[in-house]
Write a protein that holds these residues in place. Structure first.
Motif, short mmCIF file in Angstrom:
data_model
loop_
_atom_site.label_atom_id
_atom_site.label_comp_id
_atom_site.label_asym_id
_atom_site.label_seq_id
_atom_site.Cartn_x
_atom_site.Cartn_y
_atom_site.Cartn_z
N TYR A 185 0.75 -1.24 0.07
CA TYR A 185 0.09 -0.01 0.25
C TYR A 185 0.87 1.30 0.04
O TYR A 185 0.45 2.36 0.17
N GLY A 186 2.16 1.27 0.00
CA GLY A 186 3.00 2.31 -0.07
C GLY A 186 3.99 2.32 0.83
O GLY A 186 4.14 1.51 1.77
N GLN A 187 4.80 3.38 0.87
CA GLN A 187 6.14 3.41 1.67
C GLN A 187 6.37 4.95 2.15
O GLN A 187 6.15 5.75 1.06
N PRO A 188 6.96 5.50 2.94
CA PRO A 188 7.15 6.71 3.10
C PRO A 188 8.52 7.13 2.26
O PRO A 188 9.30 6.29 1.95
N GLU A 189 8.27 8.40 1.98
CA GLU A 189 9.50 8.85 0.90
C GLU A 189 10.63 9.05 1.76
O GLU A 189 10.58 9.42 3.04
N THR A 190 11.73 8.85 1.42
CA THR A 190 13.13 9.00 2.18
C THR A 190 13.33 10.46 2.71
O THR A 190 13.63 10.37 4.00
N PRO A 191 13.03 11.60 2.01
CA PRO A 191 13.16 12.78 2.87
C PRO A 191 12.15 13.00 3.83
O PRO A 191 12.50 13.65 4.95
N VAL A 192 11.14 12.21 3.91
CA VAL A 192 10.04 12.39 4.90
C VAL A 192 10.45 11.54 6.28
O VAL A 192 10.09 11.87 7.21
N LEU A 193 11.20 10.32 5.75
CA LEU A 193 11.42 9.32 6.74
C LEU A 193 12.33 10.03 7.95
O LEU A 193 13.47 10.35 7.69
N ARG A 194 11.82 9.75 9.26
CA ARG A 194 12.91 10.34 10.18
C ARG A 194 13.35 8.74 11.06
O ARG A 194 12.78 8.19 11.94
N GLY A 195 14.37 8.66 10.71
CA GLY A 195 15.14 7.41 11.32
C GLY A 195 14.62 6.23 10.60
O GLY A 195 13.76 6.05 9.84
N PRO A 196 15.50 5.03 10.73
CA PRO A 196 15.04 3.91 10.00
C PRO A 196 13.73 3.23 10.47
O PRO A 196 13.30 3.45 11.75
N VAL A 197 12.97 2.53 9.63
CA VAL A 197 11.81 1.86 9.93
C VAL A 197 12.04 0.64 10.82
O VAL A 197 13.14 -0.12 10.62
N ARG A 198 11.69 0.66 12.01
CA ARG A 198 12.08 -0.44 13.00
C ARG A 198 11.02 -1.48 12.99
O ARG A 198 11.19 -2.81 13.56
N SER A 199 9.57 -1.40 12.81
CA SER A 199 8.67 -2.33 12.94
C SER A 199 7.45 -2.05 12.07
O SER A 199 7.19 -0.75 11.65
N CYS A 200 6.50 -2.95 12.13
CA CYS A 200 5.25 -2.71 11.14
C CYS A 200 4.12 -3.55 11.92
O CYS A 200 4.59 -4.44 12.46
N ALA A 201 2.93 -3.06 11.54
CA ALA A 201 1.85 -3.79 12.08
C ALA A 201 0.63 -3.74 11.08
O ALA A 201 0.42 -2.71 10.47
N SER A 202 -0.08 -4.85 11.09
CA SER A 202 -1.10 -4.77 9.91
C SER A 202 -2.52 -4.27 10.83
O SER A 202 -2.79 -4.51 11.84
N THR A 203 -3.46 -3.46 9.89
CA THR A 203 -4.81 -3.08 10.36
C THR A 203 -5.60 -4.23 10.43
O THR A 203 -5.21 -5.29 10.10
N PRO A 204 -6.59 -4.36 11.23
CA PRO A 204 -7.64 -5.39 11.38
C PRO A 204 -7.98 -6.26 10.10
O PRO A 204 -8.18 -7.25 10.06
N SER A 205 -8.27 -5.29 9.06
CA SER A 205 -8.86 -5.82 7.99
C SER A 205 -7.88 -6.29 6.96
O SER A 205 -8.12 -7.14 6.10
N GLY A 206 -6.42 -6.05 7.19
CA GLY A 206 -5.59 -6.53 6.43
C GLY A 206 -5.17 -5.54 5.08
O GLY A 206 -4.45 -5.85 4.40
N ASN A 207 -5.97 -4.59 5.11
CA ASN A 207 -6.13 -3.64 3.94
C ASN A 207 -5.09 -2.35 4.11
O ASN A 207 -5.19 -1.31 3.44
N GLY A 208 -4.21 -2.70 5.13
CA GLY A 208 -3.12 -1.36 5.54
C GLY A 208 -2.23 -1.84 6.57
O GLY A 208 -2.36 -2.88 6.95
N TYR A 209 -1.24 -0.82 6.92
CA TYR A 209 -0.32 -1.21 7.89
C TYR A 209 0.20 0.10 8.34
O TYR A 209 -0.26 1.24 7.54
N TRP A 210 0.64 0.15 9.37
CA TRP A 210 1.60 0.95 10.24
C TRP A 210 3.03 0.82 10.11
O TRP A 210 3.39 -0.20 10.31
N LEU A 211 3.88 1.60 9.79
CA LEU A 211 5.29 1.65 9.81
C LEU A 211 5.58 2.42 11.04
O LEU A 211 5.66 3.81 11.04
#
Length: 550
Positions: A434-460
């Motif tokens: 579903y996408g990823q953060p743009e490098t200029p916006v990203l603050r520090g390395p991505v450490r973890s992820c979690a799925s939404t209850p529906s599976g139709n999205g996620y948090w980084l």
């Protein structure tokens, strides 16, 4: 006043940055009551830990793990305090006259605490502090020779009074051996106070607890005591702030664990293979009414559930530390994925093995919906599976996208996302990118992820606590670092360099969106449908395992 003797210097800790700067003592939990000497019902506390700043630090660590097993503990540790100040002893005898303004008398304070709490055990750590204005002997001469007869007589008088006020009230007094202040580790030489305690301790047959062993027994081949020690991930960690007798959070966890086990032996309490918090966290596992925080050494700490789970310290030993943990649907078992690929289990958790071994090691892992399968990720992006989990990703990959740091499974268990430090996301199975953060916006390395209850999205989750939602994931909040409000001044420089870092985001169970964010030091932040849970003594907030006041 005569010049200070070199022997006096041996009795004064090298640096005391805070005098009576307040206590981090945790409040005792409400508990059964019994009648004191006056016939008035008073709260019953099984263990009272009293002393100076070192007791405050290691005592809070010990108290945390003891409380998790139902032991009621009160910690009264006061920075800069001791038995040997002029307002407690002067002109050759203990002072019993009205206390001078702004004075602090340990014997009287200990008597008050024991009267109020009626503890079974009182553990004492007051082994270092002695400074001007020095008490005076019977002739009015300041006691500056810390190995002289007048000093020994003073210590004997004071420690006798302290032991008597404890034992005459029906409690058992035990003393905690001092932490070493130099490379020799010889407490009898380094602490004249401790040396002077010995006759009284022998007369009263006082048990001595040796919490100093974890920071005194680790030595370099040249015989020098090491200032750093490997944590459960193998990284060297400071046991103390630079040039300071005080403990780091890691050092307090080690000595606090030793103290907790010694006290548990006296109480005939089993600690379920748990250690005091101090090392990195290894996972956060949702339960029916809260969550379980796991230390990377395999210790577990329950929040919300009254069922106290056993830890996996013995299983985690020599496996490089826990990288992920999760509970079974019944809540009666847990699985622990180690960095070398080993999987430990407790209770009704399924016994599983990864289908292949990656020498690089495991950095993250995710369970299937029924917790009977595991997806285990290595930093090169390869995924190993165990139990009912199916292999969807390639068994061989490269570092072309960066370092793979996180894996999260879809709610169906038939797919997963792999997130890289650069923000890149790769979807496998029924997972959709579903996408990823743009490098200029990203603050520090991505450490973890979690799925939404529906599976139709996620948090980084990024390293600074920022959360990036994609798909149907909604913005619920970030976890920026906030220093503990009551951090002692002595620890502020060290803490600024070793502040907690967000390392894990875990979705709340159920149809509504929510998540917890966990730091490497055990702080837990709740957002959306996720809620902060209380442990067995009511602790909650954003410092679940941080050992500082909320």
């Amino acid at each position: 006043m005569p010049p200070r003797s070199p022997r006096v210097t041996a009795a004064i800790i090298a640096i005391v940055l805070a005098l009576l700067a307040g206590s981090l003592a945790a409040s005792a939990v409400a508990s059964p009551v019994r009648s004191g000497a006056s016939g008035v019902s008073t709260p019953t506390v099984q263990v009272l830990l009293i002393g100076d700043s070192i007791m405050d630090q290691q005592g809070e660590a010990a108290a945390f793990v003891l409380r998790q097993q139902g032991v009621t503990v009160k910690v009264a540790g006061y920075w800069g305090s001791g038995l040997l100040s002029r307002d407690q002893y002067d002109f050759g005898h203990s002072r019993t006259d009205p206390a001078p303004p702004n004075s602090f008398r340990w014997v009287e304070h200990a008597a008050t605490l024991v009267d109020q709490l009626r503890p079974e055990i009182v553990a004492v750590y007051m082994n270092h502090n002695y400074w001007p204005p020095f008490p005076r002997d019977a002739a009015g001469v300041e006691i500056t020779d810390s190995f002289g007869a007048s000093f020994r007589a003073m210590v004997n008088t004071q420690v006798e009074r302290l032991i008597n006020v404890i034992e005459r009230r029906g409690s058992r007094a035990v003393f905690v051996a001092p932490l070493p202040t130099s490379a020799s580790g010889n407490a009898m030489v380094e602490s004249p106070i401790w040396a002077a305690y010995q006759p009284a301790l022998r007369r009263h047959h006082i048990t001595v607890l040796h919490s100093e062993l974890p920071v005194n027994s680790t030595r370099h081949p040249n015989g020098q005591r090491l200032a750093r020690r490997a944590d459960c991930y193998g990284d060297a960690q400071a046991l103390r702030p630079a040039e300071d007798l005080h403990l780091t959070r890691y050092g307090a966890g080690l000595t606090g664990t030793a103290l907790a086990y010694d006290i548990a032996d006296l109480l005939h309490v089993a600690l379920r293979s748990n250690g005091a918090p101090g090392d990195h966290t290894g996972g956060l596992a949702p339960t029916a009414d809260g969550y379980v925080v796991t230390g990377c050494d395999g210790s577990v700490f329950s929040f919300g559930s009254q069922f106290q789970r056993g830890g996996a310290r013995s299983s985690a030993h020599r496996h490089g530390g826990v990288r992920a943990s999760f509970s079974t649907p019944s809540g009666n078992g847990m699985s622990f994925v180690m960095s070398d690929g080993a999987i430990a289990h407790t209770g009704d958790a399924s016994q599983m093995r990864l289908d292949h071994h990656n020498r690089i090691g495991i950095i993250s892992a995710a369970p299937t919906p029924q917790a009977d399968g595991v997806y285990a990720l290595s930093v090169d992006g390869t995924v190993a599976v165990a139990g009912t989990a199916q292999q969807f990703g390639p068994s061989v990959t490269t570092f072309s996208r960066g370092y793979a740091l996180a894996i999260c499974a879809t709610p169906s268990g038939s797919g997963y996302w792999v997130a890289y430090n650069t923000g890149a996301v790769v979807a496998y199975g029924d997972a959709v990118n579903y996408g990823q953060p743009e490098t200029p916006v990203l603050r520090g390395p991505v450490r973890s992820c979690a799925s939404t209850p529906s599976g139709n999205g996620y948090w980084l989750l990024a390293g600074d606590g920022s959360v990036y939602p994609f798909g149907d994931a909604t913005t619920l909040g970030n976890a920026q670092y906030r220093p503990p409000p009551n951090l002692p001044a002595a620890l502020r420089p060290w803490m600024s360099e070793h502040r907690p870092r967000p390392v894990r985001i875990v979705a709340a169970p159920g149809p509504s969106q929510g998540y917890w964010i966990e730091s490497d030091q055990g702080e837990v932040f709740a957002f959306g449908s996720a809620a902060l849970a209380r442990d067995t003594v009511g602790n909650t907030g954003t410092n679940n395992l941080a050992l500082f006041d909320e």
